[in-house]
Design a protein around this motif. Structure first.
Motif, PDB file in Angstrom:
ATOM      1  N   LYS A 476       0.815  -1.218   0.000  1.00  0.00           N
ATOM      2  CA  LYS A 476       0.000   0.000   0.000  1.00  0.00           C
ATOM      3  C   LYS A 476       0.848   1.267   0.000  1.00  0.00           C
ATOM      4  O   LYS A 476       0.456   2.289  -0.552  1.00  0.00           O
ATOM      5  CB  LYS A 476      -0.923  -0.001   1.225  1.00  0.00           C
ATOM      6  CG  LYS A 476      -2.005  -1.071   1.171  1.00  0.00           C
ATOM      7  CD  LYS A 476      -2.857  -1.037   2.431  1.00  0.00           C
ATOM      8  CE  LYS A 476      -3.915  -2.127   2.399  1.00  0.00           C
ATOM      9  NZ  LYS A 476      -4.738  -2.125   3.643  1.00  0.00           N
ATOM     10  N   ASP A 477       2.044   1.196   0.619  1.00  0.00           N
ATOM     11  CA  ASP A 477       2.878   2.388   0.696  1.00  0.00           C
ATOM     12  C   ASP A 477       3.728   2.610  -0.547  1.00  0.00           C
ATOM     13  O   ASP A 477       4.491   3.567  -0.627  1.00  0.00           O
ATOM     14  CB  ASP A 477       3.773   2.345   1.933  1.00  0.00           C
ATOM     15  CG  ASP A 477       4.796   1.212   1.871  1.00  0.00           C
ATOM     16  OD1 ASP A 477       4.773   0.428   0.898  1.00  0.00           O
ATOM     17  OD2 ASP A 477       5.629   1.122   2.792  1.00  0.00           O
ATOM     18  N   GLY A 478       3.620   1.706  -1.522  1.00  0.00           N
ATOM     19  CA  GLY A 478       4.371   1.858  -2.754  1.00  0.00           C
ATOM     20  C   GLY A 478       5.618   1.005  -2.841  1.00  0.00           C
ATOM     21  O   GLY A 478       6.295   1.002  -3.870  1.00  0.00           O
ATOM     22  N   THR A 479       5.950   0.273  -1.767  1.00  0.00           N
ATOM     23  CA  THR A 479       7.121  -0.595  -1.805  1.00  0.00           C
ATOM     24  C   THR A 479       6.905  -1.729  -2.811  1.00  0.00           C
ATOM     25  O   THR A 479       5.850  -2.366  -2.825  1.00  0.00           O
ATOM     26  CB  THR A 479       7.397  -1.193  -0.419  1.00  0.00           C
ATOM     27  OG1 THR A 479       7.615  -0.124   0.511  1.00  0.00           O
ATOM     28  CG2 THR A 479       8.635  -2.078  -0.446  1.00  0.00           C
ATOM     29  N   ILE A 480       7.898  -1.982  -3.638  1.00  0.00           N
ATOM     30  CA  ILE A 480       7.802  -2.996  -4.693  1.00  0.00           C
ATOM     31  C   ILE A 480       8.695  -4.181  -4.354  1.00  0.00           C
ATOM     32  O   ILE A 480       9.849  -4.022  -3.952  1.00  0.00           O
ATOM     33  CB  ILE A 480       8.229  -2.413  -6.066  1.00  0.00           C
ATOM     34  CG1 ILE A 480       7.275  -1.296  -6.502  1.00  0.00           C
ATOM     35  CG2 ILE A 480       8.273  -3.502  -7.139  1.00  0.00           C
ATOM     36  CD1 ILE A 480       7.726  -0.576  -7.762  1.00  0.00           C
ATOM     37  N   SER A 481       8.155  -5.384  -4.535  1.00  0.00           N
ATOM     38  CA  SER A 481       8.938  -6.619  -4.437  1.00  0.00           C
ATOM     39  C   SER A 481       8.586  -7.485  -5.639  1.00  0.00           C
ATOM     40  O   SER A 481       7.692  -7.156  -6.408  1.00  0.00           O
ATOM     41  CB  SER A 481       8.632  -7.358  -3.127  1.00  0.00           C
ATOM     42  OG  SER A 481       7.254  -7.690  -3.049  1.00  0.00           O
ATOM     43  N   GLY A 482       9.294  -8.604  -5.788  1.00  0.00           N
ATOM     44  CA  GLY A 482       8.993  -9.497  -6.898  1.00  0.00           C
ATOM     45  C   GLY A 482      10.245 -10.052  -7.541  1.00  0.00           C
ATOM     46  O   GLY A 482      11.306 -10.142  -6.918  1.00  0.00           O
ATOM     47  N   THR A 483      10.134 -10.436  -8.820  1.00  0.00           N
ATOM     48  CA  THR A 483      11.247 -11.044  -9.535  1.00  0.00           C
ATOM     49  C   THR A 483      11.323 -10.503 -10.956  1.00  0.00           C
ATOM     50  O   THR A 483      10.340 -10.000 -11.501  1.00  0.00           O
ATOM     51  CB  THR A 483      11.099 -12.574  -9.622  1.00  0.00           C
ATOM     52  OG1 THR A 483       9.866 -12.894 -10.295  1.00  0.00           O
ATOM     53  CG2 THR A 483      11.090 -13.211  -8.244  1.00  0.00           C
ATOM     54  N   VAL A 484      12.502 -10.626 -11.537  1.00  0.00           N
ATOM     55  CA  VAL A 484      12.705 -10.356 -12.961  1.00  0.00           C
ATOM     56  C   VAL A 484      13.299 -11.624 -13.563  1.00  0.00           C
ATOM     57  O   VAL A 484      14.312 -12.132 -13.080  1.00  0.00           O
ATOM     58  CB  VAL A 484      13.638  -9.156 -13.191  1.00  0.00           C
ATOM     59  CG1 VAL A 484      13.879  -8.947 -14.689  1.00  0.00           C
ATOM     60  CG2 VAL A 484      13.038  -7.892 -12.583  1.00  0.00           C
ATOM     61  N   ASN A 485      12.653 -12.143 -14.591  1.00  0.00           N
ATOM     62  CA  ASN A 485      13.038 -13.426 -15.165  1.00  0.00           C
ATOM     63  C   ASN A 485      13.401 -13.245 -16.632  1.00  0.00           C
ATOM     64  O   ASN A 485      12.587 -12.773 -17.421  1.00  0.00           O
ATOM     65  CB  ASN A 485      11.885 -14.426 -15.031  1.00  0.00           C
ATOM     66  CG  ASN A 485      12.295 -15.828 -15.435  1.00  0.00           C
ATOM     67  OD1 ASN A 485      13.476 -16.143 -15.426  1.00  0.00           O
ATOM     68  ND2 ASN A 485      11.335 -16.638 -15.801  1.00  0.00           N
ATOM     69  N   GLY A 486      14.619 -13.577 -16.987  1.00  0.00           N
ATOM     70  CA  GLY A 486      15.076 -13.528 -18.365  1.00  0.00           C
ATOM     71  C   GLY A 486      15.500 -14.901 -18.822  1.00  0.00           C
ATOM     72  O   GLY A 486      15.387 -15.884 -18.086  1.00  0.00           O
ATOM     73  N   LYS A 487      16.031 -14.997 -20.023  1.00  0.00           N
ATOM     74  CA  LYS A 487      16.385 -16.310 -20.560  1.00  0.00           C
ATOM     75  C   LYS A 487      17.577 -16.927 -19.838  1.00  0.00           C
ATOM     76  O   LYS A 487      17.860 -18.105 -19.999  1.00  0.00           O
ATOM     77  CB  LYS A 487      16.666 -16.212 -22.056  1.00  0.00           C
ATOM     78  CG  LYS A 487      17.808 -15.292 -22.451  1.00  0.00           C
ATOM     79  CD  LYS A 487      17.909 -15.216 -23.965  1.00  0.00           C
ATOM     80  CE  LYS A 487      19.020 -14.268 -24.405  1.00  0.00           C
ATOM     81  NZ  LYS A 487      19.074 -14.165 -25.882  1.00  0.00           N
ATOM     82  N   ARG A 488      18.262 -16.139 -19.010  1.00  0.00           N
ATOM     83  CA  ARG A 488      19.407 -16.670 -18.280  1.00  0.00           C
ATOM     84  C   ARG A 488      19.127 -16.918 -16.807  1.00  0.00           C
ATOM     85  O   ARG A 488      20.022 -17.290 -16.060  1.00  0.00           O
ATOM     86  CB  ARG A 488      20.593 -15.715 -18.414  1.00  0.00           C
ATOM     87  CG  ARG A 488      21.164 -15.664 -19.828  1.00  0.00           C
ATOM     88  CD  ARG A 488      21.738 -17.002 -20.242  1.00  0.00           C
ATOM     89  NE  ARG A 488      22.195 -16.998 -21.617  1.00  0.00           N
ATOM     90  CZ  ARG A 488      22.753 -18.035 -22.212  1.00  0.00           C
ATOM     91  NH1 ARG A 488      22.902 -19.156 -21.558  1.00  0.00           N
ATOM     92  NH2 ARG A 488      23.134 -17.962 -23.468  1.00  0.00           N
ATOM     93  N   GLY A 489      17.896 -16.688 -16.356  1.00  0.00           N
ATOM     94  CA  GLY A 489      17.622 -16.983 -14.956  1.00  0.00           C
ATOM     95  C   GLY A 489      16.646 -16.023 -14.316  1.00  0.00           C
ATOM     96  O   GLY A 489      16.110 -15.121 -14.962  1.00  0.00           O
ATOM     97  N   ASN A 490      16.428 -16.239 -13.034  1.00  0.00           N
ATOM     98  CA  ASN A 490      15.445 -15.511 -12.258  1.00  0.00           C
ATOM     99  C   ASN A 490      16.158 -14.759 -11.139  1.00  0.00           C
ATOM    100  O   ASN A 490      16.969 -15.335 -10.422  1.00  0.00           O
ATOM    101  CB  ASN A 490      14.437 -16.505 -11.660  1.00  0.00           C
ATOM    102  CG  ASN A 490      13.168 -15.838 -11.217  1.00  0.00           C
ATOM    103  OD1 ASN A 490      12.702 -14.896 -11.854  1.00  0.00           O
ATOM    104  ND2 ASN A 490      12.609 -16.324 -10.142  1.00  0.00           N
ATOM    105  N   ALA A 491      15.876 -13.456 -10.991  1.00  0.00           N
ATOM    106  CA  ALA A 491      16.516 -12.645  -9.949  1.00  0.00           C
ATOM    107  C   ALA A 491      15.455 -11.947  -9.117  1.00  0.00           C
ATOM    108  O   ALA A 491      14.489 -11.403  -9.661  1.00  0.00           O
ATOM    109  CB  ALA A 491      17.467 -11.618 -10.575  1.00  0.00           C
ATOM    110  N   SER A 492      15.631 -11.949  -7.794  1.00  0.00           N
ATOM    111  CA  SER A 492      14.685 -11.293  -6.900  1.00  0.00           C
ATOM    112  C   SER A 492      14.968  -9.801  -6.812  1.00  0.00           C
ATOM    113  O   SER A 492      16.126  -9.369  -6.877  1.00  0.00           O
ATOM    114  CB  SER A 492      14.764 -11.904  -5.492  1.00  0.00           C
ATOM    115  OG  SER A 492      14.416 -13.261  -5.518  1.00  0.00           O
ATOM    116  N   ILE A 493      13.914  -9.023  -6.659  1.00  0.00           N
ATOM    117  CA  ILE A 493      14.062  -7.585  -6.447  1.00  0.00           C
ATOM    118  C   ILE A 493      14.529  -7.357  -5.015  1.00  0.00           C
ATOM    119  O   ILE A 493      13.906  -7.835  -4.062  1.00  0.00           O
ATOM    120  CB  ILE A 493      12.732  -6.859  -6.717  1.00  0.00           C
ATOM    121  CG1 ILE A 493      12.393  -6.941  -8.214  1.00  0.00           C
ATOM    122  CG2 ILE A 493      12.794  -5.402  -6.272  1.00  0.00           C
ATOM    123  CD1 ILE A 493      11.014  -6.416  -8.567  1.00  0.00           C
TER     124      ILE A 493
END
Length: 561
Positions: A476-493
């Motif tokens: 709610k406060d605008g904090t972002i979490s998650g992942t970015v996934n490309g062809k070389r792997g998955n990285a956490s935010i």
């Protein structure tokens, strides 16, 4: 989303300079200048192994708890911390993760997922198996998740490599140290098994779940035979043929001899019942992981006296799902009842522990555990599932999991109840080292809209167009979490926020010169993203749309600026 995502944009001259600039990775260590003796005085102490102690004192000496209770004498050399208004818990334990273990390089050679490059001819090829890999050997202080998990109250993880059917051996790791070896508490403690197939359509063996089960069963038979044959040969090498060496069998046999548990997946009722049958058939000491539909199978699990690791990433509707795609009644029931499984297991007398699963923001594990409390689990049982029960399952309860004399000084100090949303973690102790928890950067102004969802990110490198997928979740406060996934792997935010219409989120990937932060920043208009990817002083323009939304034109300004 690994090295070739950005390295293609970096010239050789840039690379040499950047290697010098970024090559050194700082070690993870406690705040300097502090003594090795502490005393927390006047706090509420929740030992887990016994009732809470009001106005209690804990003494920490050289990494160990040396006294706990009321009216405790404090050594003159101790740094005294006023515990008034604070609560002290044992350090939290994530019971199954890969935190602390950087992602493996692209598959190839013997150590990779063999079936991904050449077709396996059968079980003797040992496809998708690297059980000789070890969490204790591969742990790295460069993994930024060590700090983020620790800041969320996790002082310990049971961590294993990922990838394949037998990906590697799990180790118990404490989340602090000056060198990688300092983190290892015990190894090996478990052999995870994943029922991964080759995907079929020419992908090689095993291409079905039946093939995987047959393969795993054969591996256990071969390992048992190999161990007996080797023992016979060692007794009389002159009259018995030398047994064939197999790296998979040797690694598994050694781990089993060290009393490592075998972790078997089972999440829905069919999988859970299958896991019970398989563990009987394989004659190994096992633990089930998944467990979210245990509300249907708990009595059967109890009969077998098997522990369960419960995945706290509760099932939910897919973000941006097709509104016309109506879920079945059983799917809806599963989403609703999954958080009640821990309470059902507790009622059936099954020992269980919690693990983070695919949760990328560690603070969300506490929120997920709170859902199990809301669904009927006693708060004390929820705490135990994140501390002492995990330590008992993996054979380290003599040193971890509770606040007792002689145990490792892993502590979490909060300003209230651990499972209350407004409670803040003030600091943690890992191996007796004190770490103050710093508040992450917050948005300066309220967010305009919700950036939550799955985004397709498009950008152009000198070698042509590329894409990645970002799975974003916004508080709610605008904090972002998650992942970015490309062809070389998955990285956490590791950090991110949306302030009005301006966003920024950062991942950490391993380039040839070491772990490197990559920051995505720009503007959000409610339906699309537009901005730049910044890494090592260079920049790429990118756009983002939600799959199924109207496509935006890919920005191409000739690559890096």
């Amino acid at each position: 989303m690994r090295s070739n995502l950005i390295l293609r944009c970096v010239s050789a001259v840039h690379f040499t300079a950047l290697f010098v600039l970024f090559g050194a990775v700082p070690s993870l260590q406690a705040q300097g200048g502090e003594p090795q003796y502490f005393a927390i005085r006047g706090a509420k102490v929740v030992p887990v192994s016994g009732p809470p102690v009001e106005n209690g004192t804990i003494v920490v000496s050289r990494g160990l708890i040396t006294a706990v209770g009321k009216d405790i004498a404090i050594p003159p050399e101790a740094w005294v911390i006023d515990g008034k208004g604070l609560t002290v818990y044992p350090g939290l334990i994530d019971s199954f993760t890969d935190v602390g273990i950087p992602a493996a390089p692209p598959a190839g050679g013997e150590g990779g997922a063999r079936g991904s490059q050449e077709r396996a001819r059968g079980p003797e090829d040992r496809p998708y198996s690297t059980p000789w890999r070890s969490g204790a050997d591969e742990v790295s202080l460069s993994d930024k998740r060590i700090e983020t998990w620790r800041s969320a109250g996790f002082t310990t993880v049971v961590s294993a490599p990922k990838g394949g059917i037998f990906p590697g051996q799990a180790a118990v790791l404490d989340l602090a140290g000056e060198r990688a070896g300092d983190l290892v508490v015990k190894s090996p403690v478990a052999i995870p098994v994943a029922f991964q197939t080759s995907g079929g359509f020419g992908g090689g063996f095993p291409s079905s779940i039946m093939g995987v089960l047959a393969y795993v069963h054969q591996v256990w038979l071969d390992t048992e035979w190999s161990s007996k044959a080797q023992a016979t040969y060692e007794k009389n090498p002159r009259s018995v043929a030398r047994p064939r060496y197999d790296r998979t069998e040797a690694a598994l046999a050694a781990a089993l001899e060290d009393h490592a548990l075998v972790l078997i997946p089972g999440n829905n009722s069919v999988q859970l019942r299958r896991a019970l049958v398989l563990l009987d058939r394989w004659h190994v000491n096992g633990v089930i992981y998944g467990g979210q539909m245990a509300y249907e199978v708990a009595p059967e699990i109890s009969t077998k006296k098997l522990p369960v690791l419960v995945n706290l990433k509760w099932p939910e509707a897919e973000k941006d799902a097709d509104p016309e795609d109506k879920p079945s009644l059983r799917t809806l029931q599963f989403r609703d009842r999954a958080p009640s499984s821990p309470a059902t297991l507790a009622k059936a007398g099954v020992k269980f522990a919690f693990y983070s699963g695919d949760i990328t923001a560690p603070k969300d594990t506490l929120k997920a555990a709170k859902k199990s409390i809301d669904a009927g689990l006693a708060p004390a049982a929820a705490l135990r599932a994140m501390t002492l029960s995990t330590a008992e399952i993996f054979g380290v309860a003599d040193r971890l999991g509770s606040i007792e004399n002689g145990k490792i000084a892993n502590l979490v100090v909060t300003d209230g109840d651990l499972f209350e949303e407004k409670t803040k973690i003030k600091f943690v102790f890992v191996d007796g080292r004190r770490f103050e928890v710093r508040e992450p950067e917050k948005p300066k102004e309220p967010p305009k809209g919700d950036i939550t969802g799955k985004w397709k990110l498009a950008y152009t490198t000198p070698e042509g167009p590329e894409e990645s997928t970002a799975e974003l979740t916004m508080d709610k406060d605008g904090t972002i979490s998650g992942t970015v996934n490309g062809k070389r792997g998955n990285a956490s935010i590791i950090r991110g926020y949306l302030s009005v219409d301006k966003f920024s989120f950062t991942i950490n990937i391993t380039l040839d010169q070491g772990p490197t932060d990559v920051t995505f920043s720009g503007t959000f208009d409610g339906s699309s993203l537009k901005g730049s990817i910044s890494v090592l002083g260079l920049s790429l323009d990118f756009t983002g749309v939600k799959p199924g939304a109207a496509s935006s034109t890919m920005v191409n300004l000739g690559g890096a600026r």
